[in-house]
Design an enzyme around this catalytic site. Sequence first.
Site, PDB file in Angstrom:
ATOM      1  N   CYS A 225     -42.962  -0.236  16.366  1.00 24.55           N
ATOM      2  CA  CYS A 225     -43.072  -1.698  16.471  1.00 24.55           C
ATOM      3  C   CYS A 225     -42.477  -2.185  17.777  1.00 24.55           C
ATOM      4  O   CYS A 225     -43.112  -2.900  18.541  1.00 24.55           O
ATOM      5  CB  CYS A 225     -42.368  -2.393  15.312  1.00 24.55           C
ATOM      6  SG  CYS A 225     -43.217  -2.162  13.748  1.00 24.55           S
ATOM      7  N   HIS A 226     -41.214  -1.803  18.042  1.00 22.65           N
ATOM      8  CA  HIS A 226     -40.568  -2.286  19.263  1.00 22.65           C
ATOM      9  C   HIS A 226     -39.900  -1.163  20.039  1.00 22.65           C
ATOM     10  O   HIS A 226     -39.024  -1.392  20.844  1.00 22.65           O
ATOM     11  CB  HIS A 226     -39.560  -3.384  18.924  1.00 22.65           C
ATOM     12  CG  HIS A 226     -40.180  -4.510  18.178  1.00 22.65           C
ATOM     13  ND1 HIS A 226     -40.172  -4.558  16.803  1.00 22.65           N
ATOM     14  CD2 HIS A 226     -40.880  -5.586  18.586  1.00 22.65           C
ATOM     15  CE1 HIS A 226     -40.822  -5.628  16.409  1.00 22.65           C
ATOM     16  NE2 HIS A 226     -41.259  -6.268  17.456  1.00 22.65           N
TER      17      HIS A 226
END
Lengths: 188, 429, 280
Positions: A152-153
């Site tokens: 995701c990040h």
Amino acid sequence: MATLEQVQPTDVPEGEGVRRRDFINVAAVSFAGVGAVAVALPLINQMNPSADVLALASIEVDVSKIAEGQAIKTIFRKQPLFIRHLTAKEIAEANAVPVDSLRDPQTLAERTKAGKEQWLITMGVCTHLGCVPLGAGEGENRGEFGGYFCPCHGSHYDTAARIRKGPAPKNLQVPEYAFKSDTVVQIG
Amino acid sequence: MSFPWANHYAPKHPVMQWIDDRLPLPRLVYNAVGAGYPVPRNLNYFWNFGVLAGAALAIQIITGVVLAMHYAANGDIAFASVEHIMRDVNSGWMLRYAHANGASFFFIVVYLHIFRGLFYGSYKAPREMVWLLGLVIFLLMMATAFMGYVLPWGQMSFWGAKVITGLFGAIPLVGEPIQTWLLGGFAPDNAALNRFFSLHYLLPFVIAAVVILHIWALHIPGSSNPTGIDVKGPQDTVPFHPYYTAKDGFGLGVFLIIFAIMLFFAPNYLGHPDNYIAANPLSTPAHIVPEWYFWPFYAILRAFTVDFILPAKLWGVLAMFSAILLLFFLPWLDKSPVRSGNYRPTFKMFFWILVLDVLVLGYCGGAPAEEPYVMISQLAAAYYFAHFLIILPIISRIERPLPLPGSITEAVLAKHGEVAGDAQAVAAE
Amino acid sequence: MVRPIGALVGLGFAFVLLFSLVVGAVNFIKEPPAATAEHEFHLHPKPLALASNGPLGRFDRQQLQRGFQVYKEVCAACHSLKYVSFRDLHEVGFTEAEVKAIAKQWAIEVPSVNPDTGEPATRKAEAADKFPTPYPNEVAARAANNNALPPDLSLMTKARHDGAAYVHSLLTGYQDQPAELLKKFPDSKTGTGLHYNPYFANLNIAMPPPLVADGQVTYADGTPATVDQMAQDVSAFLVWTAEPKLESRHRTGVAVVIFLLIATGLAFMAYRNVWSGIKH
């Protein structure tokens, strides 16, 4: 405004009587306010987790079929749980990292049970914003440090599931668990 | 609004001034339920029930929205989800009991509100529209309450849904297709449960909208009063706030005390034990009854036992709907120019017979379909129709009313002249 | 136009109703409804005094624990308790550890899935589980019980009029069919596999007498386990299973009503203040 003239009856003396009456009116309105707040509390509290959600369920997992270097994903309290059978190399890698240099300083020994250092049991919930990191499944990207990688990040976890790079603030959480035998672990 | 001496809104705070200049909502509230609405000074406690009905609607909407966060409208788990609310959700038992008993209390205050209107002639010109909108609210309430009762998916829910939708089956030719369409199947199941839930959530907001129209229509002529005579001047009225807000506040307190006693100490008294048994399409409860507030109409439905030209079932359905629909024609059935029953001795006598009659119908509607209840409900149902359709039109022609007081103020002063020395006695109300 | 049409409609309905009344009355006289055995021999439950009765009632936890023991040792073989969880037993006065032990030792296991094969399997119950049902489904329950379905007991005391008293009377009400009944209604002999019980709606219940002998269970607290005592205890327990929040309901109710009385008293005084000087 004839009606309002009647509100101020001439026979009632000003002063004490008027103040007492004001007090009662204020008290009545205040009581209504307190009541409204008291009613609001259960209406708000009902959104908190209910008793069945809070009830601590535990699960038992047989880890005998997890080969060295492999990991499984299972579900614990509605969230993903990773159980990983570390190789000797991975354990050594984890132990080689100076603890002081870590964002969330913890040793592998602190994150596993004594004598069972090869079993790394963590929640599969990235401590950044709650995505499920990759690395437990066969062939998944394990990130730069050979542990888990959250796509995701871009948080990288090492072989002890400690945060090494990326935005996540904490290591992957280790739930409460105990080995009931050499192969069966009870989680929760 | 329509009284020239009504107080005018003058914002005290610059913020209110700022809002009022751009959106005159403060002014609207002030004129609707604030100091800008002049109300007859002689209203008795029966005039509290309008506000109480509004409060009951608010209780239902608030608890209902909250319950919907936990309820699941699926036949497999609906019953269990209600038990989940009762056992596991924080304060869930209180919210559900408040909602279930709140429905009953909503009907109690609305029935008292309706009978107040019937006695004091509140349906008469120029307030016909207030009455008609009130009846629309009543119909919507009945539909909402019925669908809400289905949601817990207990035995009474299931069989209530089956029996009530079965009423539509009595309509010749199109009846059965309509019933199937209503249920989305041949018997109540998930399709029916889901649409009932959807409509049960929707209709209260429709009710709230019609309530606004009801209040709007009321503000054109202003409130009626126990003498039934028109307001003649400023001396006859007081501003709604603080006079009736204070009185309604006290009334609301009394209402809430009774409501709390039921909710906390007898929450299942008005319910039926069978609804704590999960719905079972294979077994009908020995004694199906709707909730108590439908009993008078249920008695009328069951009173028709003989086929006469039309099948008995169709007669029952027609009569039950007519029993409500005829109220829409009441302003034109009772043409007496005198509004208040206090000045109509013959009307007053028949009014009390009607009250007794409806209570008897209610009792029979809750009783098993056996003798003597069926015969009693046949007599009582016959009186119900005769009262509105035959007796009222006749008395409104032949009755000689008592002399009316000259004005509201005159009536008030005359009353206090009789109760000498204790002019402020509350008992005089 | 409204009034002539209205009068016609009114006359129409009234006429059909009175016609129905006459026909009904004639039928009633010609063929009065036959008396039934249920009608004449059914008994209302005997009053049962429980600590939880009344607006201020509290549970007697010792009794609830005894009742739970009766449920566990007698009823649970056939009757489910599917809306109640083991963890709820904590409120009955069992410690967390006791609750865990009760769940673990529960004779019926919880359905699960074999993690290796995916085949249906069972596992030991846990505190967080609901009480497992003794039969997997209704068909199995009927098949095992002579086609009668043992009802779930979670809500039993709310699902019958006079719930707790009903359960107590039913459990202690088994008897031989009165000779008088057979004389009056020779066709109403209790069928095979059924048992006469005047507290049951149709007098003949499929459940065999569950509590048959004093001392059928052995209470840990030394209370003599007479049949009546066991019936009372299990009734009290079923009041709790049906309404576990009864105590907080009563407590909250007292606080709310006291608050409202004060608030309403103040509201009344405020109302009198506002209206003082206005005759109405």
